[in-house]
Design an enzyme around this catalytic site. Structure first.
Site, PDB file in Angstrom:
ATOM      1  N   ASP A   1       0.849  -1.194   0.000  1.00 24.72           N
ATOM      2  CA  ASP A   1       0.000   0.000   0.000  1.00 24.72           C
ATOM      3  C   ASP A   1       0.887   1.247   0.000  1.00 24.72           C
ATOM      4  O   ASP A   1       1.889   1.313   0.720  1.00 24.72           O
ATOM      5  CB  ASP A   1      -0.923  -0.008   1.229  1.00 24.72           C
ATOM      6  CG  ASP A   1      -2.072   0.975   1.084  1.00 24.72           C
ATOM      7  OD1 ASP A   1      -3.225   0.525   0.987  1.00 24.72           O
ATOM      8  OD2 ASP A   1      -1.805   2.207   1.064  1.00 24.72           O
ATOM      9  N   ILE A   2       0.501   2.231  -0.805  1.00 23.19           N
ATOM     10  CA  ILE A   2       1.312   3.443  -0.952  1.00 23.19           C
ATOM     11  C   ILE A   2       1.274   4.307   0.320  1.00 23.19           C
ATOM     12  O   ILE A   2       2.171   5.123   0.554  1.00 23.19           O
ATOM     13  CB  ILE A   2       0.844   4.247  -2.197  1.00 23.19           C
ATOM     14  CG1 ILE A   2       1.939   5.143  -2.733  1.00 23.19           C
ATOM     15  CG2 ILE A   2      -0.431   5.034  -1.921  1.00 23.19           C
ATOM     16  CD1 ILE A   2       1.655   5.673  -4.130  1.00 23.19           C
TER      17      ILE A   2
ATOM     18  N   VAL B   1     -10.856   2.808  -3.680  1.00 24.37           N
ATOM     19  CA  VAL B   1     -10.479   2.302  -5.009  1.00 24.37           C
ATOM     20  C   VAL B   1     -11.446   1.178  -5.374  1.00 24.37           C
ATOM     21  O   VAL B   1     -11.545   0.177  -4.654  1.00 24.37           O
ATOM     22  CB  VAL B   1      -9.024   1.792  -5.021  1.00 24.37           C
ATOM     23  CG1 VAL B   1      -8.682   1.211  -6.380  1.00 24.37           C
ATOM     24  CG2 VAL B   1      -8.051   2.914  -4.656  1.00 24.37           C
TER      25      VAL B   1
ATOM     26  N   HIS C   1     -10.209  -5.408  -3.333  1.00 29.69           N
ATOM     27  CA  HIS C   1      -8.889  -5.679  -2.749  1.00 29.69           C
ATOM     28  C   HIS C   1      -9.018  -6.045  -1.279  1.00 29.69           C
ATOM     29  O   HIS C   1      -9.830  -5.480  -0.547  1.00 29.69           O
ATOM     30  CB  HIS C   1      -7.944  -4.484  -2.903  1.00 29.69           C
ATOM     31  CG  HIS C   1      -8.515  -3.174  -2.434  1.00 29.69           C
ATOM     32  ND1 HIS C   1      -9.405  -2.448  -3.184  1.00 29.69           N
ATOM     33  CD2 HIS C   1      -8.325  -2.465  -1.290  1.00 29.69           C
ATOM     34  CE1 HIS C   1      -9.741  -1.350  -2.520  1.00 29.69           C
ATOM     35  NE2 HIS C   1      -9.102  -1.340  -1.362  1.00 29.69           N
TER      36      HIS C   1
HETATM   37  P1  AMP Z   1      -9.746   1.304   0.154  1.00 29.88           P
HETATM   38  O1  AMP Z   1      -9.979   2.533   0.972  1.00 29.88           O
HETATM   39  O2  AMP Z   1     -10.123   0.033   0.848  1.00 29.88           O
HETATM   40  O3  AMP Z   1     -10.362   1.420  -1.226  1.00 29.88           O
HETATM   41  O4  AMP Z   1      -8.183   1.190   0.000  1.00 29.88           O
HETATM   42  C1  AMP Z   1      -7.477   1.714  -1.085  1.00 29.88           C
HETATM   43  C2  AMP Z   1      -6.030   1.643  -0.721  1.00 29.88           C
HETATM   44  O5  AMP Z   1      -5.271   1.790  -1.904  1.00 29.88           O
HETATM   45  C3  AMP Z   1      -5.576   2.750   0.246  1.00 29.88           C
HETATM   46  O6  AMP Z   1      -5.027   2.145   1.426  1.00 29.88           O
HETATM   47  C4  AMP Z   1      -4.527   3.508  -0.559  1.00 29.88           C
HETATM   48  O7  AMP Z   1      -3.436   3.954   0.242  1.00 29.88           O
HETATM   49  C5  AMP Z   1      -4.095   2.472  -1.588  1.00 29.88           C
HETATM   50  N1  AMP Z   1      -3.564   3.019  -2.828  1.00 29.88           N
HETATM   51  C6  AMP Z   1      -4.115   3.985  -3.604  1.00 29.88           C
HETATM   52  N2  AMP Z   1      -3.352   4.201  -4.699  1.00 29.88           N
HETATM   53  C7  AMP Z   1      -2.299   3.333  -4.603  1.00 29.88           C
HETATM   54  C8  AMP Z   1      -1.164   3.076  -5.417  1.00 29.88           C
HETATM   55  N3  AMP Z   1      -0.948   3.742  -6.572  1.00 29.88           N
HETATM   56  N4  AMP Z   1      -0.282   2.133  -5.012  1.00 29.88           N
HETATM   57  C9  AMP Z   1      -0.482   1.463  -3.864  1.00 29.88           C
HETATM   58  N5  AMP Z   1      -1.548   1.657  -3.058  1.00 29.88           N
HETATM   59  C10 AMP Z   1      -2.443   2.586  -3.420  1.00 29.88           C
END
Ligand code: AMP
Ligand code: ZN
Length: 114
Positions: free
Chosen positions: A30-31, A96, A100
């Site tokens: 996770d970023i 997102v 996931h």
């Molecule tokens: P959610 O809130 O469950 O949809 O989680 C989305 C997750 O994706 C969050 O923890 C973000 O930090 C992570 N995220 C968003 N963009 C990226 C990216 N480009 N690379 C890695 N993680 C990401």
């Protein structure tokens, strides 16, 4: 899904710290990590939310469970423990819209429920 950032990560168009991949799933860090270990595990096929799962996804979801177990062990979390979670939809906190799992560990995570 051209406008999906996780599909773009799978396609190699957006960089990510990949920790596991096979023909069905893809895992990367996770970023914005919320714990020392914070890995996202996604299906290669675009599925927007948990609501969109179909009966034919049973094998995929079972596979993801075993991959999560392996990722937890590979990152040293098996003994002390860890948390696996899916956010679904707006009130579930999903940001997102490509299904996931979050795998979190490496520190005491506290209780989510009372
Ligand atoms: P959610 O809130 O469950 O949809 O989680 C989305 C997750 O994706 C969050 O923890 C973000 O930090 C992570 N995220 C968003 N963009 C990226 C990216 N480009 N690379 C890695 N993680 C990401
Ligand atoms: Zn996608």
């Amino acid at each position: 899904m051209e406008d999906c950032i996780f599909c773009q990560i799978i396609a190699g168009k957006i960089p990510a710290a990949v920790v596991y991949e096979d023909d069905k799933v893809f895992a990367f860090e996770d970023i914005k990590p919320a714990a020392p270990v914070h890995i996202l595990l996604i299906p290669r096929r675009h599925i927007a939310t948990f609501n969109d799962l179909k009966p034919h996804d049973v094998e995929l979801m079972g596979h993801m469970a075993l991959v999560l177990k392996k990722l937890a062990a590979d990152h040293g979390l098996a003994e002390k423990g860890y948390r696996i979670l899916i956010n679904c939809g707006s009130e579930g906190g999903q940001q997102v819209y490509h299904l996931h799992y979050h795998l979190l560990g490496g520190r005491p995570l506290g209780r989510l429920l009372p």
